[in-house]
Scaffold this motif. Structure first.
Motif, mmCIF file in Angstrom:
data_model
loop_
_atom_site.group_PDB
_atom_site.id
_atom_site.type_symbol
_atom_site.label_atom_id
_atom_site.label_comp_id
_atom_site.label_asym_id
_atom_site.label_seq_id
_atom_site.Cartn_x
_atom_site.Cartn_y
_atom_site.Cartn_z
ATOM 1 N N THR A 45 83.387 17.558 16.037
ATOM 2 C CA THR A 45 82.813 18.168 17.239
ATOM 3 C C THR A 45 82.675 17.135 18.351
ATOM 4 O OG1 THR A 45 80.585 17.772 16.367
ATOM 5 C CG2 THR A 45 81.561 19.927 15.949
ATOM 6 N N PRO A 469 73.028 22.787 12.183
ATOM 7 C CA PRO A 469 71.836 22.057 12.630
ATOM 8 C C PRO A 469 70.720 22.189 11.616
ATOM 9 C CG PRO A 469 72.081 24.112 13.851
ATOM 10 C CD PRO A 469 73.334 23.929 13.061
ATOM 11 N N THR A 546 66.255 14.974 13.337
ATOM 12 C CA THR A 546 67.557 14.845 13.977
ATOM 13 C C THR A 546 68.572 14.335 12.960
ATOM 14 O OG1 THR A 546 66.473 14.298 16.073
ATOM 15 C CG2 THR A 546 68.838 13.850 15.905
ATOM 16 N N ASN A 547 69.631 15.106 12.727
ATOM 17 C CA ASN A 547 70.702 14.670 11.829
ATOM 18 C C ASN A 547 71.565 13.608 12.513
ATOM 19 O OD1 ASN A 547 70.205 16.030 9.448
ATOM 20 N ND2 ASN A 547 71.459 17.803 9.971
ATOM 21 N N ASP A 549 74.533 13.544 13.347
ATOM 22 C CA ASP A 549 75.474 14.057 14.348
ATOM 23 C C ASP A 549 74.780 14.460 15.644
ATOM 24 O OD1 ASP A 549 74.139 16.329 13.573
ATOM 25 O OD2 ASP A 549 75.902 17.428 12.887
ATOM 26 N N GLN A 551 72.426 16.744 16.038
ATOM 27 C CA GLN A 551 71.806 18.063 15.999
ATOM 28 C C GLN A 551 70.370 17.919 15.498
ATOM 29 O OE1 GLN A 551 74.674 21.494 15.019
ATOM 30 N NE2 GLN A 551 75.338 19.868 13.649
ATOM 31 N N GLU A 552 69.441 18.604 16.168
ATOM 32 C CA GLU A 552 68.043 18.446 15.813
ATOM 33 C C GLU A 552 67.319 19.776 15.806
ATOM 34 O OE1 GLU A 552 66.466 15.791 18.788
ATOM 35 O OE2 GLU A 552 65.789 17.454 20.054
ATOM 36 N N TRP A 553 66.113 19.741 15.247
ATOM 37 C CA TRP A 553 65.246 20.909 15.176
ATOM 38 C C TRP A 553 63.811 20.453 15.428
ATOM 39 C CZ3 TRP A 553 66.429 26.065 14.494
ATOM 40 C CH2 TRP A 553 65.352 26.938 14.290
#
Length: 875
Positions: A45, A469, A546-547, A549, A551-553
């Protein structure tokens, strides 16, 4: 002359390429060596990945690619000549794809064969038109192109252009034709044909011409214009029209000729580029041409067989851009007969190599060999390929001697060219890759110097598929004091990266982030970590994962920082209680807690008085024991055990809960079990008018007590229990029973969450513990509870109780018990001797004590044996 016995593979390879490289550039071009790439992995990505490549012999203008390590064209399917019956594929010369139909000219079948390729693995005969059928002129056909519902065929044996109606591919029919000389048309031995607008452009190999035919009425094609040049257009083999120009390969003139066809009635010469006679450009006996993005790609079949790339941005002055010769970088380009450009790849039908060659032309200045499939590989029919057409992911190749149409799967042969390539030195390159939607897997890193062979780092780069995510569903504990660090035992959710640990933090508007330490991804659904909350602002904080890559939550307001609530912590271990432990063991056993939880909690106040015992206040039906395991810890580090916790809704079913236990060992310990046992029916609670929530035994299994440096116990107390007993959190403490003495432990109030209050206490060892209240008032006559004979035999010093800054309503002092000489006794003789009754009394008391201790240990053994968990752990 001395000759080395062995040469390195690289040296041998360079010697083999030496004459080839000199032929292209006039100088030796070093083969680069690729040592490393940083970073060496990324997800697909990523739109712009900047990478550093290290190695040696990098030259200015080098091209950088990453190529799938498993890239290889493979045989998909084929269809062969049927002899005297369909399919008619004897000596196929050219192929053109329209929709799901492949149109093939069969020179020795004198036919136009139509093959359905809906399933490329199983092509089937659809229809055909033979020479003479319905007036069709198809003697020795060569080139073919389809536009609309018509197929336009160069018929070399008839010196004609044949037009076939293919609106019904199963039944093609003759529509019209024009022959050499008709209306001035020059069509002697036509070889190649192409369509642009309402005109057909045909090369006359025998007449040295470019013939232009008006096909406004396909049934009656008419001559529109001709350019004849016996020098520039000698023996033209192929034509490609782009814009106002026709690009023609002149086999007799060893040149690429460019003709202005803006006025079809009056075509005229625009520019020419000729073969370099052994040097670039390589245009000896050119066979085919394809034009795209200001570049003409020409196959040259002479002694210097090659794919020549010509810059035609200025058609009047075409110039050599680059080229790749047969053999360079393992390219099979012997006697190339046809070329097709798709995306940034050139597909070449190599008649002399019996192969389909694939070349990366993303950078036209540095073409790079990508892959090859040869005759027989996996069943491929590529005996003298003559023409090629590409409709990704398949290439359609005519096999002139194999009498077949071969279909090759080219889907895996891809490359990702670098942009912004900067060669900083002979050993360092910086470049950028767009990995968007790239196929996951291992890739080779390829560096090619202009005019040279490629260097490769095999499997040097990994492209990974994106992961979804992350999402957070909960956090335990959900709060902590701003005076200490808190260990998160379960940050629950989904899609946490377990290969490269995610980052975790708390954030809050107006405050700096609190980054977690010791982040561990136990599962993709569970993280553990530590937050240092010391000095942080009290209130609600967001939890963010946060991963790697990016992507976070965020779990909004998922964690609460509480200000510390001071409790009264004695600085000297207080409370000596000698007579409160009974000599008999209760016969009532603990029962298992029911599975249905009540909606209300009954927490009647129960106070244990001096010398008495009482069960827990509130609910008493709970599990008898729990066994938890820690993977181990090094000496001086913390070994944690997650025991239990209130429900996720924050409701407390019992008056108390042991949340977690930690041990700091003085030497390294491996995997260790910890037993937490409900002990309310085994050991009575402390006395001195304390109100007790419960008594519990906590013991590590098979661990020498001397190995334990210290421990920490985190526990919770139901708010309903406090209210029912008229208590505040400041009155709660944890006590430990050690050698028959209950002692208060340093206890700290952490926070309140839901209807539970959380505390932590430190302990020097493990045994029985009571969650109870502090003793703020001690009766002055406490010493009177001591049995007189024991008091007469034992002398003790007074114990003082120090307090914190929080005021205590009363303070007690245990009076000194005087020595035996100061205690009056009716049994003492006048000379100071002790009456024999005293010895009798001591003997009686000692016997009772021995019997009582025997009963206690027997009862304890029996209770443990009745508990299956304890039985397994202690057997």
């Amino acid at each position: 002359m001395n000759v080395p016995a062995l040469l390195s593979a690289r040296t041998v390879f360079a010697l083999i390429l030496l004459p080839l490289v000199i032929g292209i550039t006039g100088a030796v071009v070093p083969v680069p060596s690729v040592a490393d790439i940083t970073p060496d992995s990324e997800v697909n990505t990523t739109r712009a990945l900047t990478a550093d490549i290290s190695g040696s012999d990098f030259a200015t203008g080098a091209q950088v690619l990453i190529v799938p390590a498993a890239a290889c064209p493979v045989h998909s399917g084929s269809i062969v000549d049927g002899g005297s019956t369909a399919p008619f594929l004897n000596g196929p010369e050219a192929v053109f794809l329209s929709g799901t139909m492949a149109y093939v000219t069969s020179k020795w079948s004198d036919a136009l064969e139509i093959v359905e390729v809906t399933d490329p693995a199983h092509p089937v005969h659809k229809g055909s038109l033979l020479h003479g059928t319905g007036g069709a002129l198809l003697k020795a056909p060569t080139g073919v192109v389809v536009s609309g519902i018509y197929a336009y065929v160069a018929s070399s044996g008839n010196n004609a252009l044949e037009i076939v109606d293919v609106s019904n591919p199963a039944h093609p029919v003759h529509a019209g034709s024009i022959t050499n000389g008709t209306g001035g048309a020059l069509l002697s031995d036509p070889r190649s044909v192409t369509v642009s607008g309402s005109y057909v452009y045909v090369t006359g190999y025998g007449s040295n011409t470019l013939e232009i035919v008006d096909i406004s009425d396909p049934a009656s094609p008419v001559h529109a214009g001709t350019m004849k040049d016996d020098t520039r257009l000698k023996n033209p083999t192929s034509v490609f029209v782009s814009g106002d120009y026709a690009y023609i390969t002149s086999a007799g003139n060893n040149a690429l000729e460019i003709v202005d066809v803006s006025n079809p009635a009056n075509p005229f010469h625009k520019g020419t580029i000729k073969d370099g006679n052994g040097n670039v450009p390589f245009l000896k006996t050119p066979t085919d041409v394809y034009v795209i993005r200001n570049f003409a790609y020409v196959t040259s079949s002479g002694i210097n067989a090659a794919l020549e790339i010509v810059d035609v941005a200025n058609p009047a002055i075409p110039v050599h851009k680059s080229g790749i010769r047969n053999g360079v970088g393992n390219a099979l380009l012997g006697d190339p007969a046809g070329v097709y450009i798709s995306d940034h790849y050139a597909y070449v039908a190599s008649a002399g190599g019996y192969a389909l060659e694939i070349v990366d032309v993303a950078n036209p200045a540095v073409p790079v060999h990508l892959g090859t499939i040869t005759n027989g590989a996996g069943g491929a029919l590529l005996n003298v390929p003559s023409g090629v057409y590409v409709s990704s992911p398949h290439a359609y190749v005519t096999s002139r001697i194999g009498n077949a149409l071969e279909i090759v799967d080219i889907g895996s042969v891809t490359s990702i060219p670098a942009t912004s390539v900067a060669v900083h030195s002979g050993s360092t390159i910086t470049c950028t890759f767009d990995l968007t939607n790239a196929t996951p897997g291992a890739y080779n890193v390829v560096v090619t110097n202009p005019g040279g062979a490629p260097g490769m780092l095999v499997n040097g780069f990994i492209i990974a598929a994106p992961v979804p995510p992350p999402a957070i569903t909960g956090i335990t504990p959900s709060g902590g004091s701003n005076m200490t660090a808190v260990s998160i035992t379960n940050l629950s959710g989904i899609n946490f990266n377990t290969t490269i640990k995610p980052s975790v933090k708390l954030n809050r508007t107006g405050n700096a982030d609190i980054a977690a330490t010791n982040v561990t991804a136990l599962l993709s659904t569970q993280l553990t970590c530590t937050f240092d909350l010391t000095g942080q602002e009290a209130g609600s904080w967001n939890v963010v994962v946060t991963n790697p890559d990016g992507q976070e939550w965020m779990l909004a307001n998922g964690f609460t920082v509480f200000p510390v609530v001071p409790t009264i912590l004695p600085t000297i271990v207080p409370t000596i209680e000698w007579t409160t432990v009974p000599t008999t063991i209760p016969t009532t056993e603990c029962t298992i807690v029911p599975t249905t939880k009540p909606t209300t909690i009954q927490t009647p106040p129960v106070t244990s008085g001096d010398g008495g015992s009482s069960p827990e206040s509130g609910k008493s039906r709970r599990g008898s024991s729990t066994v938890v395991t820690s993977p181990g810890a090094n000496a001086g580090t913390r070994m944690s055990f997650g025991v239990s916790e209130p429900n996720s809704t924050g409701r407390m079913e019992y008056p108390y809960a042991i949340v977690s236990v930690s041990i700091v060992p003085s030497r390294s310990l491996g995997s260790t079990d910890l037993i937490v046992t409900e002990a309310g029916t085994i050991t009575p609670p402390p006395g001195n008018n304390r109100t007790t929530a419960g008594v519990v035994a906590i013991e590590p299994v098979a661990v020498n007590p001397s190995v334990i440096s210290s421990g920490t116990i985190t526990f919770a107390v139901a708010d309903a229990w406090l209210q029912a007993n008229g208590l505040t959190p400041a009155q709660v403490t944890l006590m430990r029973l050690n050698y028959g003495i209950w002692s208060e432990l340093p206890t700290t109030y952490l926070y309140c969450s839901g209807d539970a209050h959380y505390f932590t206490a430190t302990t020097p060892g493990f045994s029985y513990f009571a969650i109870t209240t502090r003793s703020n008032t001690i009766p002055m006559n406490e010493a009177a509870t001591v049995i007189t004979p024991l008091a007469a035999a034992v002398s003790r010093t007074p114990i003082s109780i120090a307090t914190t800054s929080v005021a205590v309503s009363a303070q007690r002092t245990i009076p000194t018990i005087t020595s035996p000489t100061t205690v009056p006794s009716a049994n003492a003789g006048t000379d100071g001797s002790v009456d024999s009754t005293v010895f009798t009394l001591f003997a009686w008391i000692g016997g009772v004590a021995v019997i009582a201790m025997g009963i206690v240990f027997a009862r304890r053994w029996w209770v443990q044996r009745q508990n299956p968990v304890l039985f397994r752990k202690n057997d």
